[in-house]
Design a protein around this motif. Structure first.
Motif, short mmCIF file in Angstrom:
data_model
loop_
_atom_site.label_atom_id
_atom_site.label_comp_id
_atom_site.label_asym_id
_atom_site.label_seq_id
_atom_site.Cartn_x
_atom_site.Cartn_y
_atom_site.Cartn_z
N ILE A 1 0.84 -1.20 0.00
CA ILE A 1 0.00 0.00 0.00
C ILE A 1 0.88 1.25 0.00
N VAL A 2 0.34 2.30 -0.61
CA VAL A 2 1.11 3.53 -0.79
C VAL A 2 0.25 4.76 -0.49
N LYS A 3 0.92 5.84 -0.15
CA LYS A 3 0.22 7.08 0.10
C LYS A 3 -0.15 7.74 -1.22
N ASP A 4 0.76 7.62 -2.18
CA ASP A 4 0.55 8.23 -3.49
C ASP A 4 0.88 7.21 -4.58
N LYS A 5 -0.16 6.86 -5.31
CA LYS A 5 0.02 5.78 -6.29
C LYS A 5 0.95 6.18 -7.44
N GLN A 6 0.87 7.47 -7.85
CA GLN A 6 1.69 7.92 -8.98
C GLN A 6 3.17 7.92 -8.63
N THR A 7 3.49 8.54 -7.49
CA THR A 7 4.91 8.67 -7.12
C THR A 7 5.39 7.44 -6.34
N LYS A 8 4.48 6.58 -5.95
CA LYS A 8 4.76 5.41 -5.11
C LYS A 8 5.25 5.81 -3.71
N GLU A 9 4.97 7.05 -3.33
CA GLU A 9 5.38 7.49 -1.98
C GLU A 9 4.68 6.62 -0.94
N PRO A 10 5.47 6.02 -0.04
CA PRO A 10 4.84 5.17 0.97
C PRO A 10 4.31 5.98 2.16
N TYR A 11 3.42 5.37 2.91
CA TYR A 11 3.07 5.96 4.20
C TYR A 11 4.27 5.76 5.11
N PRO A 12 4.51 6.68 6.04
CA PRO A 12 5.60 6.43 6.99
C PRO A 12 5.33 5.11 7.72
N VAL A 13 6.35 4.29 7.85
CA VAL A 13 6.14 2.98 8.47
C VAL A 13 5.59 3.13 9.89
N LYS A 14 5.97 4.24 10.57
CA LYS A 14 5.49 4.49 11.95
C LYS A 14 3.96 4.48 12.01
N MET A 15 3.30 4.85 10.91
CA MET A 15 1.83 4.87 10.91
C MET A 15 1.25 3.46 10.89
N GLY A 16 2.09 2.47 10.53
CA GLY A 16 1.65 1.07 10.55
C GLY A 16 0.41 0.82 9.71
N MET A 17 0.37 1.41 8.52
CA MET A 17 -0.85 1.33 7.71
C MET A 17 -1.21 -0.10 7.31
N ALA A 18 -0.22 -0.88 6.91
CA ALA A 18 -0.54 -2.26 6.50
C ALA A 18 -1.10 -3.05 7.68
N GLU A 19 -0.52 -2.81 8.85
CA GLU A 19 -1.01 -3.51 10.05
C GLU A 19 -2.47 -3.09 10.35
N LYS A 20 -2.74 -1.78 10.20
CA LYS A 20 -4.12 -1.31 10.44
C LYS A 20 -5.09 -1.94 9.43
N LEU A 21 -4.63 -2.03 8.20
CA LEU A 21 -5.47 -2.64 7.17
C LEU A 21 -5.75 -4.11 7.49
N THR A 22 -4.71 -4.80 7.95
CA THR A 22 -4.92 -6.23 8.25
C THR A 22 -5.88 -6.41 9.43
N VAL A 23 -5.90 -5.44 10.37
CA VAL A 23 -6.86 -5.51 11.49
C VAL A 23 -8.28 -5.31 10.95
N THR A 24 -8.43 -4.43 9.97
CA THR A 24 -9.75 -4.24 9.34
C THR A 24 -10.19 -5.54 8.66
N LEU A 25 -9.25 -6.20 8.02
CA LEU A 25 -9.61 -7.45 7.33
C LEU A 25 -10.09 -8.52 8.32
N VAL A 26 -9.48 -8.54 9.50
CA VAL A 26 -9.91 -9.51 10.52
C VAL A 26 -11.39 -9.32 10.84
N LYS A 27 -11.84 -8.05 10.89
CA LYS A 27 -13.26 -7.77 11.16
C LYS A 27 -14.15 -8.37 10.07
N HIS A 28 -13.58 -8.54 8.89
CA HIS A 28 -14.33 -9.13 7.78
C HIS A 28 -14.05 -10.63 7.63
N GLY A 29 -13.46 -11.21 8.67
CA GLY A 29 -13.28 -12.66 8.69
C GLY A 29 -12.11 -13.17 7.87
N VAL A 30 -11.12 -12.31 7.64
CA VAL A 30 -9.95 -12.75 6.86
C VAL A 30 -8.68 -12.45 7.66
#
Ligand code: PLP
Length: 442
Positions: free
Chosen positions: A364-393
């Motif tokens: 996952i990226v903050k900006d798709k064009q430049t491929k700028e990532p979210y700062p790792v400190k924000m833990g975006m992928a981890e937050k996304l995976t927690v959302t997926l757990v709520k959907h049973g995955v």
């Protein structure tokens, strides 16, 4: 109730009750798709009757005996079977209990090999890559190239790392049209700088796992690596702890690159989570150097090669073959990848969906064009995976990167028994989770 020292001490964990096929159930009766097979381990899914039978049968005979005095039928048969499946002359199975033990064993085996072969040797360094994971013991961590090593520096062994084969963010600024596989040539540059007389081996995961979310190198990458290793008399160590035994749609992920390594490290899928096991599969020439040399590899772990784990792995590998699960991994994996690319790439924050067989990654990226990532400190992928757990995955938790800034990925590695219908169920649930996450991040 709470006297367990978990690795993420503040994280709320799900409490598992039981498993069935690709599903896990918590103690409140909620059902989840185990879309990462734990840590790319449960390749046959949960509660497989053939493996349960093998466990009971072996446990009734004998569960444990020690390799200092005893061998057993299951581990001998496992050795014969794996020798048939492994490429080239890689037919000597050195058994341990897990992945880190396997990479540690390979590290020591490589160093001792040159001493056995040449009488004495200055070759001790192992070169590895950034964005790699080879295990958590200090030797394995010295070879690892991601953020996990940071808290433990200085490491015991100051091993050199080369650029990863990370096409989405090419370290050399190239793209598909201009690629000259500089990432493979980086090995030669590093060997020359270090001095080949000090280098015993090069270790790499053919398809990267826990540190990078399934990056697949250029098709010529490993051919170049093999040539460089041969030229400088350096052992090529193939870390298949995660990718081996069918995960990428081939028995070993290196098979697709048309080269034969000198050693393979295996674990996870080899016993599919039913009993801990790991191995180094060494080529004949390495074994012979030990046989004709000192006759002993100074390395043994208490549980390595115990009969129970041997019987489990034997049943697992036989089932993998009988049920054509490697083929299933290839075909259903290709279908899953296509579905995920179709459904997830349209989200503004999804930069890349990639992988091979049933070893897939999402970045996952903050900006798709430049491929700028979210700062790792924000833990975006981890937050996304927690959302997926709520959907049973349940997917593999989000990983960052060695420099702690660049990239935010997670891994998807469902059991190899997954069907096309179950893929549809998985993709539908993930798409809902991704939509919810899009709303959360605005
Ligand atoms: N090597 C690779 C490629 C891995 O993915 C892992 C674990 O994820 C290891 C080594 C370490 O294995 P273990 O956790 O069994 O010690």
């Amino acid at each position: 109730m709470d006297n367990v020292f978990y690795r993420a001490v503040n994280k709320k964990l799900l409490e598992v009750d039981r498993g069935e096929g690709i599903y896990l159930y918590d103690t409140d009766g909620n059902k989840y798709i185990d879309a990462c097979s734990g840590a790319a381990v449960s390749n046959l899914g949960h509660g497989h009757p053939v493996i349960i039978e093998a466990i009971v049968e072996q446990a009734q005979k004998v569960a444990f005996s020690h390799l200092s005095r005893w061998t057993s039928r299951p581990i001998q048969e496992l050795g014969d079977l794996v020798a048939k499946l492994a490429p080239g002359s890689l037919n000597k199975l050195y058994l341990v209990s897990g992945g880190s033990e396997a990479t540690e064993a390979a590290l020591k085996m490589a160093r001792q090999y040159y001493v056995e072969r040449d009488g004495q040797s200055s070759k001790y360094r192992i070169i590895s890559r950034w964005k790699s994971f080879h295990g958590n013991t200090i030797g394995a961590l010295s070879m690892t190239g991601d953020k996990r090593r940071k808290k433990y520096t200085p490491l015991l062994l100051n091993f050199p790392h080369i650029a990863p084969a990370y096409c989405y963010r090419c370290p050399f600024g190239k793209c598909q049209d201009t690629c000259q596989v500089d990432c493979a040539l980086d090995l030669e540059r590093t060997i020359k700088m270090e001095g080949a007389e000090y280098v015993a081996g090069f270790i790499a995961e053919p398809v990267g796992g826990a540190a990078c979310g399934a990056i697949v190198p250029h098709k010529d990458y490993f051919k170049i690596i093999r040539q460089i290793c041969d030229h400088y008399d350096i052992l090529m160590i193939d870390d298949e702890v995660m990718a081996g035994f069918g995960r990428t749609g081939s028995m070993f992920s290196i098979d697709d690159f048309g080269v034969i390594p000198d050693m393979i490290c295996a674990a996870k899928g080899m016993s599919a989570g039913y009993s801990p096991l790991g191995a180094v599969i060494a080529k004949e020439e390495i074994f012979n150097a030990f046989k004709q040399g000192s006759g002993i590899f100074v390395h043994g772990h208490t549980y390595g090669g115990n009969p129970l784990s041997g019987a489990v792995a034997l049943a697992v590998v036989k089932t993998l073959i009988a049920d054509k699960l490697v083929e299933n991994s290839r075909t259903v994996g290709a279908y899953l990848l296509a579905q995920l690319q179709e459904k997830l790439l349209p989200f503004s924050y999804v930069g890349d969906v990639r992988g091979k067989g049933l070893m897939l990654g999402v970045e996952i990226v903050k900006d798709k064009q430049t491929k700028e990532p979210y700062p790792v400190k924000m833990g975006m992928a981890e937050k996304l995976t927690v959302t997926l757990v709520k959907h049973g995955v349940v997917v593999y938790p989000g990983t960052g990167n060695a420099d702690g800034e660049n990239g935010d990925q997670f891994l998807l590695a469902p059991p190899l028994i997954i069907t096309k219908d179950q893929v549809d169920e998985l993709v539908a649930a993930m798409t809902k989770g991704f939509s919810e996450f899009a709303k959360i991040i605005g």
